[in-house]
Design a protein around this motif. Structure first.
Motif, mmCIF file in Angstrom:
data_model
loop_
_atom_site.group_PDB
_atom_site.id
_atom_site.type_symbol
_atom_site.label_atom_id
_atom_site.label_comp_id
_atom_site.label_asym_id
_atom_site.label_seq_id
_atom_site.Cartn_x
_atom_site.Cartn_y
_atom_site.Cartn_z
ATOM 1 N N LEU A 95 0.817 -1.206 0.000
ATOM 2 C CA LEU A 95 0.000 0.000 0.000
ATOM 3 C C LEU A 95 0.851 1.256 0.000
ATOM 4 N N ALA B 164 -12.990 -1.716 2.814
ATOM 5 C CA ALA B 164 -11.604 -1.247 2.847
ATOM 6 C C ALA B 164 -10.995 -1.417 4.231
ATOM 7 N N ARG C 187 -7.754 -3.728 4.601
ATOM 8 C CA ARG C 187 -6.481 -3.108 4.998
ATOM 9 C C ARG C 187 -5.944 -3.749 6.270
ATOM 10 N N ARG D 185 0.767 6.180 -3.440
ATOM 11 C CA ARG D 185 -0.349 5.373 -3.943
ATOM 12 C C ARG D 185 -0.643 5.736 -5.398
ATOM 13 N N SER E 202 -4.535 -7.119 5.383
ATOM 14 C CA SER E 202 -3.284 -7.003 4.623
ATOM 15 C C SER E 202 -2.116 -6.622 5.523
ATOM 16 N N ARG E 203 -2.384 -5.734 6.503
ATOM 17 C CA ARG E 203 -1.315 -5.355 7.435
ATOM 18 C C ARG E 203 -0.930 -6.521 8.340
#
Length: 468
Positions: free
Chosen positions: A7, A342, A346, A27, A349-350
């Motif tokens: 990201l 989102a 997110r 981004r 993903s983190r």
């Protein structure tokens, strides 16, 4: 199959060719404009709430109804401009970006206010998804019922369950939920915005025609009167919640602002223009639809102008309007749930940055499918569909959502962030004005919530879940 890039990408790595395609935060370059932001806002604002405004006006009457609508429109516009100032922390053009509403609150205010924002915002967004599922199914069912009334007569019940239509709407949303983010749904927002003006325009036209046929305006100065004092109070308070819901979009404002291309001009300047255009347009439509609907049906105005069958003929035009509602709500649903999607993605993903299940995706046109996105978003849509099937109360759900979220999301947090961001001096005229606005918003929100809860309890007493 391709892997999603991290990201955050450093622009100091010397990749000059790549940097041209990236914004100042690393981004992919944003391309949003005043036009696309306005489309997103209109899609979010002109929703099913417009159809409950004649009923809300009927509860308040010809004086209080228009006055309350004007106040909510003005407050929503003003606090939206304050919130737009908080997209970047610090300088309006070079400060750190806040990608979501909750990030803006965390960056500027911090503390318990972050939890308040997160709980209320995401609960509201999920609630809107449920409410839109209900509204879309009612509109689809109304198309079937309109044909039945046309053939069999207006005195025939023509009742049928909305459950199947909720399932159909849910399946459509599962497909569109695989569009990954706001940047990819701009075209869906434009289609939805056109549809919103279509059915609002039809409702307005039919209201004018009915008023002319009646030979004048119906309704009274004080509104509905053939009820008890307690019922009058509860309904009036619920009407405040319905109107608040109709105007609200603060819960997706920051996320929409994050689609706007980089300065100059600043994202705040562009967002203010988009907000002014969209609130002006929606306020005019709301006034016209709400007031003409009340003028046409007076104190007997249904809680949904087009699906409550205030109008039976021309049945084909009513069908067109209800089809436009359903198409609009497909896009509006996506606008409101994208922040929820989102946030979860997110976070995942983190937590698992190297997981192929989360980060490996297949792109087909505007769709980007990963194993995690497919499973999680499908589960979310299924959950909101099941809840909608168990609680298909359009009017009270709309009122409850609007009343609960109005104070914290639309008034309190934007004013608090602006005070901190712009270092408004304590005790100054502006500081006092903003605090008074927040206090008044709290009173209205509490009162509207009480009325909406009373209405919800009253309807639930006589309803069997999943009966449609």
């Amino acid at each position: 199959m391709v892997m999603i890039e991290p990201l955050e990408v450093s622009l100091e790595a010397g990749n000059a060719s790549d940097s041209a395609a990236l914004d100042d935060d690393g981004r992919p370059r944003r391309t949003g404009t005043t036009c696309t932001a306005t489309a997103h806002i209109v899609t979010a604002v002109i929703g099913s709430g417009v159809l409950s405004l004649p009923w809300a006006t009927a509860q308040l009457g010809w004086i209080a109804g228009p006055a309350v609508m004007a106040v909510f429109g003005a407050v929503t516009y003003y606090t939206s401009t304050l919130q737009a100032e908080c997209y970047r922390t610090g300088d309006a053009e070079t400060g750190r970006r806040n990608y979501t509403y909750i990030e803006a609150v965390r960056s500027i205010l911090g503390g318990a206010k972050v939890k308040l924002c997160g709980v209320i915002q995401y609960a509201n967004l999920i609630g809107v998804a449920i409410g839109y599922t209900i509204a879309a199914s009612i509109s689809m069912n109304a198309i079937r019922r309109a044909g039945c009334f046309h053939v069999s007569g207006h005195n025939v019940p023509c009742h049928s369950s909305s459950n199947m239509f909720m399932i159909v709407f849910g399946v459509v949303e599962i497909v569109f939920s695989q569009i990954p983010d706001f940047n990819e749904i701009w075209w869906l927002s434009i289609v939805a915005a056109v549809m919103s003006f279509t059915y609002s325009g039809i409702g307005l036209g039919l209201g004018i025609a009915q008023t002319v046929a009646n030979g004048g305006f119906a309704g009274t100065i004080a509104g509905v009167a053939n009820v008890t004092v307690a019922q009058k109070v509860w309904r009036s308070l619920q009407a405040l919640g319905n109107i608040a819901f109709a105007f609200a979009f603060s819960n997706v404002l920051t996320e929409i602002q994050d689609t706007i291309k980089a300065p100059p001009p600043s994202e705040a300047a562009v967002m203010k223009k988009a907000t002014a255009a969209s609130v002006a347009a929606t306020s005019a439509f709301y006034a016209a639809c709400g007031w003409m609907g009340y003028a046409a049906f007076g104190n007997a105005a249904p809680d949904n102008l087009l699906t409550g069958f205030g109008f039976y003929e021309p049945y084909w035009l009513v069908d067109v309007a209800n089809a436009a509602i359903a198409v609009h709500l497909v896009g509006a649903y996506q606008v409101f749930v994208q922040p929820v999607f989102a946030f979860v993605e997110r976070s995942a993903s983190r937590r698992w940055p190297d997981s192929a299940i989360i980060n490996r995706e297949l792109r087909v046109g505007p769709f980007a499918v990963s194993a995690f996105r497919l499973a999680w978003r499908t589960a979310f849509v299924c959950l909101t569909t099941v809840v909608a099937m168990s609680l298909p109360f359009f009017g009270v759900v709309v009122g409850l959502l609007g009343s609960i979220s109005f104070w914290p999301l639309t008034v309190y947090l934007p004013t608090e962030m602006y005070i901190k961001q712009r270092d408004v001096r304590r005790g100054s005229a502006r500081w006092i004005g903003l605090k008074l606005l927040a206090g008044a918003g709290l009173v209205v929100s509490v009162a509207a919530t009480v009325g909406s809860v009373a209405g919800f309890v009253g309807q639930f007493k006589n309803f069997r879940p999943f009966s449609g």
